[in-house]
Design a protein around this motif. Structure first.
Motif, short mmCIF file in Angstrom:
data_model
loop_
_atom_site.label_atom_id
_atom_site.label_comp_id
_atom_site.label_asym_id
_atom_site.label_seq_id
_atom_site.Cartn_x
_atom_site.Cartn_y
_atom_site.Cartn_z
N VAL A 100 19.25 6.64 42.24
CA VAL A 100 18.06 5.20 42.84
C VAL A 100 18.53 3.98 42.48
CG1 VAL A 100 17.13 4.11 41.62
CG2 VAL A 100 16.00 5.94 41.23
N GLN A 101 20.27 3.34 42.20
CA GLN A 101 21.40 2.41 42.39
C GLN A 101 21.61 2.75 43.63
OE1 GLN A 101 22.16 0.51 40.22
NE2 GLN A 101 24.14 -0.46 41.87
N ASP A 104 18.79 2.33 48.56
CA ASP A 104 18.78 1.33 49.86
C ASP A 104 19.68 1.54 51.06
OD1 ASP A 104 17.40 -0.97 48.42
OD2 ASP A 104 18.82 -1.30 47.71
N LEU B 12 28.22 -0.43 46.43
CA LEU B 12 27.57 -0.48 47.22
C LEU B 12 26.92 -1.78 47.84
CD1 LEU B 12 25.17 2.77 47.77
CD2 LEU B 12 26.52 2.43 49.67
N GLU B 13 27.15 -2.12 46.04
CA GLU B 13 26.95 -3.82 46.64
C GLU B 13 27.59 -4.62 47.18
OE1 GLU B 13 23.18 -4.95 45.67
OE2 GLU B 13 23.77 -2.27 46.27
N GLU B 142 8.02 -9.97 40.43
CA GLU B 142 8.29 -8.59 40.27
C GLU B 142 8.05 -8.41 41.73
OE1 GLU B 142 9.65 -7.10 37.24
OE2 GLU B 142 9.12 -5.32 37.34
N GLU B 143 6.15 -7.70 41.93
CA GLU B 143 5.26 -7.14 43.08
C GLU B 143 6.63 -7.04 44.25
OE1 GLU B 143 3.14 -4.40 43.12
OE2 GLU B 143 4.29 -3.96 41.03
N LEU B 146 9.74 -5.99 45.47
CA LEU B 146 9.80 -4.32 45.17
C LEU B 146 9.46 -4.12 46.07
CD1 LEU B 146 9.36 -3.35 41.29
CD2 LEU B 146 11.23 -2.93 43.07
N ARG B 147 8.37 -5.02 47.06
CA ARG B 147 7.69 -4.61 48.79
C ARG B 147 8.79 -4.99 49.46
NH1 ARG B 147 1.10 -4.56 48.06
NH2 ARG B 147 1.76 -4.54 45.79
N HIS B 148 9.10 -5.84 49.19
CA HIS B 148 9.89 -6.82 50.60
C HIS B 148 11.55 -7.23 50.43
CE1 HIS B 148 5.78 -6.95 51.71
NE2 HIS B 148 4.95 -8.25 51.18
N GLY B 149 11.51 -7.20 48.75
CA GLY B 149 13.77 -7.13 49.14
C GLY B 149 14.02 -5.99 49.80
N ARG B 150 15.49 -6.55 49.56
CA ARG B 150 16.26 -6.64 50.75
C ARG B 150 16.72 -5.61 50.43
NH1 ARG B 150 20.48 -9.02 52.01
NH2 ARG B 150 20.15 -10.64 51.12
N ARG B 151 17.64 -4.82 49.11
CA ARG B 151 17.78 -4.41 48.48
C ARG B 151 17.27 -4.05 47.03
NH1 ARG B 151 24.11 -6.41 47.43
NH2 ARG B 151 23.08 -7.95 47.73
N ILE B 152 16.70 -2.55 46.34
CA ILE B 152 16.38 -2.72 45.25
C ILE B 152 16.24 -1.73 44.31
CG2 ILE B 152 13.22 -3.57 46.09
CD1 ILE B 152 13.10 -0.43 46.11
N GLY B 153 17.43 -1.16 44.56
CA GLY B 153 19.02 -0.07 44.02
C GLY B 153 18.73 -0.60 42.45
N PRO B 154 19.40 -1.31 42.72
CA PRO B 154 20.24 -2.15 41.18
C PRO B 154 18.66 -2.59 40.71
CG PRO B 154 21.11 -2.52 43.15
CD PRO B 154 20.07 -2.59 44.02
N LEU B 156 15.26 -1.46 40.38
CA LEU B 156 14.54 -0.40 39.82
C LEU B 156 15.74 0.07 38.47
CD1 LEU B 156 13.78 1.49 43.19
CD2 LEU B 156 12.22 -0.18 41.46
#
Lengths: 189, 189
Positions: A100-101, A104, B12-13, B142-143, B146-154, B156
DNA sequence: ACGTACATGTAATTGGTTACATGATTTC
DNA sequence: GAAATCATGTAACCAATTACATGTACGT
Protein backbone atom coordinates in the motif's frame (compact mmCIF):
# COMPACT_ATOMS: atom_id res chain seq x y z
CA UNK A 1 15.92 -15.29 23.59
CA UNK A 2 12.57 -14.08 22.49
CA UNK A 3 10.38 -17.03 21.66
CA UNK A 4 11.42 -18.52 24.98
CA UNK A 5 9.09 -16.39 27.09
CA UNK A 6 6.20 -16.68 24.67
CA UNK A 7 6.39 -20.46 25.03
CA UNK A 8 6.59 -20.24 28.81
CA UNK A 9 3.54 -17.95 28.88
CA UNK A 10 1.61 -20.31 26.63
CA UNK A 11 2.41 -23.30 28.86
CA UNK A 12 1.05 -21.53 31.93
CA UNK A 13 -2.47 -22.43 30.85
CA UNK A 14 -1.74 -26.09 31.35
CA UNK A 15 0.35 -28.95 30.05
CA UNK A 16 0.82 -29.05 26.31
CA UNK A 17 2.69 -31.28 23.90
CA UNK A 18 4.89 -29.86 21.20
CA UNK A 19 2.21 -30.60 18.68
CA UNK A 20 -0.48 -28.88 20.71
CA UNK A 21 1.82 -25.89 21.10
CA UNK A 22 2.16 -25.58 17.35
CA UNK A 23 -1.64 -25.46 17.14
CA UNK A 24 -1.80 -22.79 19.83
CA UNK A 25 0.79 -20.72 17.98
CA UNK A 26 -1.30 -21.05 14.86
CA UNK A 27 -4.47 -19.54 16.25
CA UNK A 28 -4.91 -17.90 19.63
CA UNK A 29 -1.37 -17.27 20.70
CA UNK A 30 -0.50 -16.28 17.18
CA UNK A 31 -2.20 -12.96 17.74
CA UNK A 32 0.87 -11.81 19.60
CA UNK A 33 3.55 -14.22 18.54
CA UNK A 34 4.17 -16.48 15.61
CA UNK A 35 6.51 -19.43 15.25
CA UNK A 36 6.85 -22.55 13.16
CA UNK A 37 6.76 -26.10 14.52
CA UNK A 38 10.49 -26.63 14.02
CA UNK A 39 11.27 -23.59 16.09
CA UNK A 40 8.90 -24.66 18.83
CA UNK A 41 10.31 -28.16 19.13
CA UNK A 42 13.81 -26.71 19.28
CA UNK A 43 12.77 -24.21 21.92
CA UNK A 44 11.09 -26.90 24.04
CA UNK A 45 14.29 -28.92 23.99
CA UNK A 46 16.30 -25.90 25.12
CA UNK A 47 13.79 -24.91 27.81
CA UNK A 48 13.81 -28.43 29.24
CA UNK A 49 17.61 -28.55 29.19
CA UNK A 50 17.65 -25.26 31.12
CA UNK A 51 15.14 -26.61 33.65
CA UNK A 52 12.48 -23.98 32.92
CA UNK A 53 9.97 -26.57 31.83
CA UNK A 54 9.60 -30.29 32.56
CA UNK A 55 7.97 -32.94 30.40
CA UNK A 56 6.31 -36.24 31.08
CA UNK A 57 5.72 -38.92 28.48
CA UNK A 58 2.12 -39.95 27.86
CA UNK A 59 1.73 -43.28 26.11
CA UNK A 60 -1.38 -43.40 23.96
CA UNK A 61 -3.12 -46.41 22.46
CA UNK A 62 -3.76 -45.38 18.91
CA UNK A 63 -1.61 -42.26 18.72
CA UNK A 64 2.17 -41.94 19.01
CA UNK A 65 3.48 -41.28 22.50
CA UNK A 66 3.63 -37.59 23.26
CA UNK A 67 5.40 -35.48 25.84
CA UNK A 68 3.42 -32.99 27.89
CA UNK A 69 5.34 -30.00 29.20
CA UNK A 70 4.68 -27.75 32.16
CA UNK A 71 6.46 -24.70 33.57
CA UNK A 72 8.73 -25.32 36.57
CA UNK A 73 9.34 -22.94 39.47
CA UNK A 74 12.55 -21.85 37.76
CA UNK A 75 10.47 -21.14 34.67
CA UNK A 76 8.05 -19.00 36.66
CA UNK A 77 10.95 -17.06 38.16
CA UNK A 78 12.32 -16.49 34.67
CA UNK A 79 8.95 -15.13 33.55
CA UNK A 80 8.74 -12.85 36.55
CA UNK A 81 12.17 -11.47 35.71
CA UNK A 82 11.20 -11.05 32.07
CA UNK A 83 8.07 -9.14 33.06
CA UNK A 84 10.06 -6.65 35.08
CA UNK A 85 12.65 -6.15 32.32
CA UNK A 86 12.56 -3.54 29.58
CA UNK A 87 10.12 -4.47 26.83
CA UNK A 88 11.35 -3.98 23.32
CA UNK A 89 8.91 -1.88 21.35
CA UNK A 90 6.65 -4.25 19.49
CA UNK A 91 7.12 -4.33 15.80
CA UNK A 92 5.06 -5.30 12.85
CA UNK A 93 6.32 -6.56 9.58
CA UNK A 94 3.58 -6.52 7.06
CA UNK A 95 3.93 -7.19 3.35
CA UNK A 96 0.52 -5.68 2.70
CA UNK A 97 1.45 -2.32 4.19
CA UNK A 98 4.60 -2.24 2.06
CA UNK A 99 2.40 -2.79 -0.97
CA UNK A 100 0.00 0.00 0.00
CA UNK A 101 2.95 2.32 0.66
CA UNK A 102 3.77 1.85 -3.03
CA UNK A 103 0.10 2.34 -4.02
CA UNK A 104 0.79 5.31 -6.27
CA UNK A 105 3.24 3.31 -8.36
CA UNK A 106 1.62 -0.11 -8.74
CA UNK A 107 -1.55 -1.51 -10.25
CA UNK A 108 -4.70 -0.70 -8.22
CA UNK A 109 -6.60 -3.86 -9.07
CA UNK A 110 -3.75 -6.04 -7.84
CA UNK A 111 -3.70 -4.09 -4.61
CA UNK A 112 -7.47 -4.29 -4.17
CA UNK A 113 -7.33 -8.05 -4.58
CA UNK A 114 -4.72 -8.30 -1.83
CA UNK A 115 -6.71 -6.01 0.45
CA UNK A 116 -9.88 -8.05 -0.05
CA UNK A 117 -8.05 -11.22 0.84
CA UNK A 118 -6.68 -9.68 4.01
CA UNK A 119 -10.09 -8.29 4.96
CA UNK A 120 -11.61 -11.76 4.65
CA UNK A 121 -8.80 -13.27 6.71
CA UNK A 122 -9.30 -10.61 9.38
CA UNK A 123 -13.03 -11.28 9.46
CA UNK A 124 -12.38 -14.99 10.01
CA UNK A 125 -10.05 -14.18 12.89
CA UNK A 126 -12.63 -11.83 14.39
CA UNK A 127 -15.15 -14.66 14.44
CA UNK A 128 -12.60 -17.04 15.94
CA UNK A 129 -11.52 -14.62 18.66
CA UNK A 130 -15.18 -13.90 19.44
CA UNK A 131 -15.78 -17.59 20.00
CA UNK A 132 -12.67 -18.00 22.12
CA UNK A 133 -13.68 -15.07 24.31
CA UNK A 134 -17.22 -16.39 24.81
CA UNK A 135 -15.80 -19.79 25.71
CA UNK A 136 -13.36 -18.34 28.22
CA UNK A 137 -15.91 -16.19 30.04
CA UNK A 138 -18.67 -18.80 30.05
CA UNK A 139 -21.95 -17.43 31.42
CA UNK A 140 -20.43 -14.26 32.81
CA UNK A 141 -20.49 -10.88 31.12
CA UNK A 142 -17.11 -9.53 30.09
CA UNK A 143 -17.11 -7.07 33.00
CA UNK A 144 -17.92 -9.79 35.53
CA UNK A 145 -15.36 -12.16 34.11
CA UNK A 146 -12.58 -9.58 34.10
CA UNK A 147 -13.40 -8.66 37.69
CA UNK A 148 -13.76 -12.13 39.16
CA UNK A 149 -12.51 -14.70 36.65
CA UNK A 150 -9.60 -16.85 37.71
CA UNK A 151 -7.38 -16.58 34.68
CA UNK A 152 -7.72 -13.38 32.71
CA UNK A 153 -4.30 -13.16 31.00
CA UNK A 154 -5.30 -15.08 27.89
CA UNK A 155 -8.61 -13.20 27.78
CA UNK A 156 -6.86 -9.83 27.81
CA UNK A 157 -4.44 -10.75 25.03
CA UNK A 158 -7.30 -12.18 23.02
CA UNK A 159 -9.12 -8.84 23.36
CA UNK A 160 -6.08 -7.12 21.84
CA UNK A 161 -6.04 -9.64 19.03
CA UNK A 162 -9.71 -9.00 18.35
CA UNK A 163 -9.31 -5.22 18.24
CA UNK A 164 -6.27 -5.59 16.01
CA UNK A 165 -8.12 -7.67 13.46
CA UNK A 166 -11.10 -5.33 13.55
CA UNK A 167 -8.67 -2.53 12.81
CA UNK A 168 -7.20 -4.52 9.96
CA UNK A 169 -10.58 -5.26 8.45
CA UNK A 170 -11.82 -1.67 8.71
CA UNK A 171 -8.62 -0.24 7.26
CA UNK A 172 -8.64 -2.71 4.37
CA UNK A 173 -12.23 -1.83 3.52
CA UNK A 174 -11.58 1.89 3.74
CA UNK A 175 -8.48 1.56 1.56
CA UNK A 176 -10.35 -0.46 -1.04
CA UNK A 177 -13.07 2.23 -1.20
CA UNK A 178 -10.47 4.97 -1.63
CA UNK A 179 -8.66 3.12 -4.41
CA UNK A 180 -11.94 2.36 -6.22
CA UNK A 181 -13.14 5.97 -6.05
CA UNK A 182 -9.87 7.30 -7.41
CA UNK A 183 -10.04 4.85 -10.26
CA UNK A 184 -13.52 5.97 -11.23
CA UNK A 185 -12.83 9.68 -10.94
CA UNK A 186 -9.72 9.28 -13.05
CA UNK A 187 -11.73 7.37 -15.64
CA UNK A 188 -14.11 10.34 -15.99
CA UNK A 189 -11.35 12.84 -16.76
CA UNK B 1 14.23 -11.02 0.90
CA UNK B 2 11.81 -9.12 3.01
CA UNK B 3 13.34 -5.81 3.93
CA UNK B 4 14.16 -5.35 0.29
CA UNK B 5 10.68 -4.29 -0.78
CA UNK B 6 10.13 -2.12 2.27
CA UNK B 7 13.24 -0.14 1.31
CA UNK B 8 12.11 0.14 -2.31
CA UNK B 9 8.69 1.39 -1.20
CA UNK B 10 10.27 3.94 1.12
CA UNK B 11 12.52 5.25 -1.67
CA UNK B 12 9.55 5.85 -3.96
CA UNK B 13 8.80 9.07 -2.11
CA UNK B 14 12.05 10.58 -3.33
CA UNK B 15 15.81 10.24 -3.10
CA UNK B 16 17.15 9.36 0.32
CA UNK B 17 20.57 8.71 1.76
CA UNK B 18 21.26 5.71 3.94
CA UNK B 19 21.19 7.92 6.98
CA UNK B 20 17.87 9.49 6.01
CA UNK B 21 16.45 6.02 5.47
CA UNK B 22 17.41 5.01 8.99
CA UNK B 23 15.45 8.02 10.24
CA UNK B 24 12.45 7.09 8.12
CA UNK B 25 12.55 3.55 9.48
CA UNK B 26 12.62 4.98 12.96
CA UNK B 27 9.41 6.97 12.70
CA UNK B 28 6.95 6.94 9.85
CA UNK B 29 7.91 3.84 7.97
CA UNK B 30 8.47 2.04 11.24
CA UNK B 31 4.73 1.69 11.65
CA UNK B 32 4.84 -1.18 9.21
CA UNK B 33 8.45 -2.24 9.14
CA UNK B 34 11.40 -1.96 11.43
CA UNK B 35 15.11 -2.29 10.68
CA UNK B 36 18.41 -1.17 12.13
CA UNK B 37 20.89 1.09 10.36
CA UNK B 38 23.35 -1.73 9.74
CA UNK B 39 20.70 -3.75 8.00
CA UNK B 40 19.63 -0.80 5.87
CA UNK B 41 23.15 0.02 4.70
CA UNK B 42 23.67 -3.64 3.83
CA UNK B 43 20.38 -3.78 1.97
CA UNK B 44 21.15 -0.59 0.02
CA UNK B 45 24.45 -2.11 -1.10
CA UNK B 46 22.67 -5.26 -2.28
CA UNK B 47 19.86 -3.35 -4.01
CA UNK B 48 22.37 -1.22 -5.90
CA UNK B 49 24.38 -4.26 -6.91
CA UNK B 50 21.18 -5.83 -8.27
CA UNK B 51 20.31 -2.65 -10.17
CA UNK B 52 17.03 -2.03 -8.37
CA UNK B 53 18.20 1.31 -7.05
CA UNK B 54 20.86 3.78 -8.19
CA UNK B 55 22.78 6.24 -6.09
CA UNK B 56 24.50 9.53 -6.78
CA UNK B 57 27.11 11.11 -4.56
CA UNK B 58 26.31 14.54 -3.14
CA UNK B 59 29.32 16.43 -1.88
CA UNK B 60 28.49 18.75 1.03
CA UNK B 61 30.49 21.60 2.46
CA UNK B 62 30.29 21.02 6.17
CA UNK B 63 28.90 17.46 6.24
CA UNK B 64 30.45 14.27 4.93
CA UNK B 65 29.58 13.34 1.37
CA UNK B 66 26.41 11.31 1.18
CA UNK B 67 24.84 9.09 -1.43
CA UNK B 68 21.24 9.63 -2.46
CA UNK B 69 19.39 6.60 -3.81
CA UNK B 70 16.40 6.34 -6.10
CA UNK B 71 14.42 3.40 -7.46
CA UNK B 72 15.25 2.31 -11.01
CA UNK B 73 12.82 0.92 -13.59
CA UNK B 74 13.99 -2.55 -12.66
CA UNK B 75 13.20 -1.70 -9.05
CA UNK B 76 9.70 -0.59 -9.98
CA UNK B 77 9.16 -3.82 -11.89
CA UNK B 78 10.32 -5.77 -8.86
CA UNK B 79 7.82 -3.92 -6.67
CA UNK B 80 5.02 -4.57 -9.14
CA UNK B 81 5.84 -8.26 -9.06
CA UNK B 82 5.99 -8.24 -5.28
CA UNK B 83 2.59 -6.56 -5.08
CA UNK B 84 1.00 -9.28 -7.17
CA UNK B 85 2.63 -12.09 -5.17
CA UNK B 86 1.18 -13.85 -2.15
CA UNK B 87 1.48 -11.73 0.99
CA UNK B 88 2.64 -13.53 4.07
CA UNK B 89 0.25 -12.95 6.93
CA UNK B 90 1.59 -10.07 8.93
CA UNK B 91 2.91 -10.95 12.30
CA UNK B 92 3.45 -9.19 15.52
CA UNK B 93 6.00 -10.00 18.13
CA UNK B 94 5.24 -8.15 21.27
CA UNK B 95 6.97 -8.63 24.60
CA UNK B 96 4.19 -6.77 26.36
CA UNK B 97 1.50 -9.17 25.18
CA UNK B 98 3.60 -12.10 26.38
CA UNK B 99 3.76 -10.45 29.77
CA UNK B 100 0.01 -9.88 29.90
CA UNK B 101 -0.61 -13.47 28.82
CA UNK B 102 1.19 -14.44 32.03
CA UNK B 103 -0.77 -11.85 34.05
CA UNK B 104 -2.27 -14.40 36.44
CA UNK B 105 1.17 -15.61 37.48
CA UNK B 106 3.27 -12.45 37.76
CA UNK B 107 3.22 -9.30 39.85
CA UNK B 108 0.45 -6.84 38.90
CA UNK B 109 2.32 -3.67 39.75
CA UNK B 110 5.21 -4.64 37.50
CA UNK B 111 2.75 -5.27 34.71
CA UNK B 112 0.90 -2.00 35.27
CA UNK B 113 4.19 -0.09 35.08
CA UNK B 114 4.95 -1.70 31.71
CA UNK B 115 1.47 -0.99 30.42
CA UNK B 116 1.67 2.67 31.44
CA UNK B 117 4.95 3.04 29.64
CA UNK B 118 3.51 1.54 26.49
CA UNK B 119 0.41 3.71 26.71
CA UNK B 120 2.58 6.82 26.90
CA UNK B 121 4.67 5.63 23.97
CA UNK B 122 1.51 4.98 21.96
CA UNK B 123 0.17 8.44 22.79
CA UNK B 124 3.41 10.02 21.52
CA UNK B 125 3.13 8.08 18.29
CA UNK B 126 -0.50 9.13 17.91
CA UNK B 127 0.54 12.79 18.12
CA UNK B 128 3.36 12.20 15.64
CA UNK B 129 1.18 10.39 13.12
CA UNK B 130 -1.46 13.11 13.48
CA UNK B 131 1.11 15.73 12.57
CA UNK B 132 2.43 13.70 9.65
CA UNK B 133 -1.08 13.26 8.27
CA UNK B 134 -1.90 16.98 8.55
CA UNK B 135 1.35 17.81 6.82
CA UNK B 136 0.69 15.38 3.98
CA UNK B 137 -2.85 16.57 3.27
CA UNK B 138 -2.09 20.29 3.62
CA UNK B 139 -5.24 22.43 3.42
CA UNK B 140 -7.46 19.63 2.16
CA UNK B 141 -9.80 17.57 4.28
CA UNK B 142 -8.93 13.90 4.53
CA UNK B 143 -11.72 12.96 2.14
CA UNK B 144 -10.59 15.50 -0.45
CA UNK B 145 -6.98 14.49 -0.15
CA UNK B 146 -7.69 10.78 -0.51
CA UNK B 147 -9.84 11.50 -3.56
CA UNK B 148 -7.57 13.91 -5.39
CA UNK B 149 -4.15 13.94 -3.72
CA UNK B 150 -1.21 12.90 -5.84
CA UNK B 151 0.49 10.45 -3.52
CA UNK B 152 -1.76 8.68 -1.08
CA UNK B 153 0.23 5.49 -0.36
CA UNK B 154 2.16 6.92 2.59
CA UNK B 155 -1.02 8.58 3.88
CA UNK B 156 -2.92 5.29 3.88
CA UNK B 157 -0.18 3.39 5.71
CA UNK B 158 0.10 6.24 8.20
CA UNK B 159 -3.64 5.93 8.86
CA UNK B 160 -3.13 2.28 9.72
CA UNK B 161 -0.26 3.19 12.03
CA UNK B 162 -2.44 5.77 13.76
CA UNK B 163 -5.32 3.35 14.32
CA UNK B 164 -2.89 0.72 15.57
CA UNK B 165 -1.42 3.01 18.19
CA UNK B 166 -4.87 4.20 19.25
CA UNK B 167 -5.77 0.54 19.71
CA UNK B 168 -2.60 0.00 21.72
CA UNK B 169 -3.28 2.96 23.98
CA UNK B 170 -6.92 2.05 24.58
CA UNK B 171 -6.10 -1.58 25.31
CA UNK B 172 -3.28 -0.64 27.69
CA UNK B 173 -5.59 1.71 29.61
CA UNK B 174 -8.37 -0.85 29.77
CA UNK B 175 -5.97 -3.53 30.97
CA UNK B 176 -4.53 -1.26 33.65
CA UNK B 177 -8.05 -0.53 34.91
CA UNK B 178 -8.90 -4.24 35.04
CA UNK B 179 -5.71 -5.11 36.93
CA UNK B 180 -6.25 -2.28 39.41
CA UNK B 181 -9.86 -3.24 40.13
CA UNK B 182 -8.93 -6.87 40.72
CA UNK B 183 -6.24 -5.82 43.11
CA UNK B 184 -8.64 -3.70 45.13
CA UNK B 185 -11.41 -6.26 45.24
CA UNK B 186 -8.95 -8.92 46.38
CA UNK B 187 -7.67 -6.57 49.10
CA UNK B 188 -11.20 -6.26 50.50
CA UNK B 189 -11.69 -10.02 50.94
C1' DA C 1 -6.32 -44.97 -2.53
C1' DC C 2 -5.88 -40.22 -0.74
C1' DG C 3 -5.90 -36.59 2.35
C1' DT C 4 -5.73 -34.94 7.05
C1' DA C 5 -4.40 -35.18 11.85
C1' DC C 6 -1.09 -36.75 15.18
C1' DA C 7 3.76 -36.55 16.66
C1' DT C 8 8.62 -35.10 16.28
C1' DG C 9 12.45 -33.80 14.55
C1' DT C 10 17.41 -32.55 11.38
C1' DA C 11 20.11 -29.67 8.12
C1' DA C 12 21.09 -25.78 5.32
C1' DT C 13 20.35 -21.17 4.47
C1' DT C 14 18.79 -16.54 5.09
C1' DG C 15 17.62 -12.75 7.95
C1' DG C 16 18.28 -9.90 12.01
C1' DT C 17 20.60 -8.24 16.28
C1' DT C 18 24.51 -6.80 19.07
C1' DA C 19 28.80 -5.08 19.55
C1' DC C 20 32.38 -2.47 17.67
C1' DA C 21 34.62 1.28 14.74
C1' DT C 22 35.49 6.08 12.80
C1' DG C 23 35.35 10.90 12.45
C1' DA C 24 33.59 15.70 11.55
C1' DT C 25 30.06 19.32 12.95
C1' DT C 26 26.55 21.54 15.31
C1' DT C 27 23.93 22.63 19.42
C1' DC C 28 23.47 23.20 24.50
C1' DG D 1 33.27 20.51 27.32
C1' DA D 2 29.53 17.10 26.46
C1' DA D 3 25.88 15.44 23.81
C1' DA D 4 23.45 14.97 19.62
C1' DT D 5 23.46 14.78 14.55
C1' DC D 6 25.41 13.51 10.20
C1' DA D 7 27.42 9.62 7.62
C1' DT D 8 28.77 4.80 6.91
C1' DG D 9 30.08 0.65 7.66
C1' DT D 10 32.40 -4.56 9.56
C1' DA D 11 32.30 -8.84 12.31
C1' DA D 12 30.32 -12.20 15.21
C1' DC D 13 26.47 -14.21 16.76
C1' DC D 14 21.66 -15.55 17.34
C1' DA D 15 17.00 -16.29 15.46
C1' DA D 16 13.92 -17.76 11.89
C1' DT D 17 12.65 -19.83 7.53
C1' DT D 18 12.77 -23.43 4.05
C1' DA D 19 13.39 -27.90 2.74
C1' DC D 20 13.62 -32.52 3.97
C1' DA D 21 12.47 -36.77 6.77
C1' DT D 22 9.55 -40.51 9.14
C1' DG D 23 5.71 -43.18 10.54
C1' DT D 24 0.76 -44.39 12.39
C1' DA D 25 -4.20 -43.89 12.27
C1' DC D 26 -8.53 -42.21 10.98
C1' DG D 27 -12.10 -40.66 7.91
C1' DT D 28 -14.14 -40.60 2.89
Amino acid sequence: MALRHAVLAALLEGELSGYQLTKAFDIGVANFWHAQPQQLYAELTRLEKDGLIAGRAVVQETRPTKRLFHVTDAGLAELEEFTAAFAKPSFIRDDLLVKVQAADHVDSETLIAQLSERAAFAEAKIQLFGKLLRKMRGDLTEEEFLRHGRRIGPYLTCLRGLALEQGNRDWCERTITVLRERKHSRARH
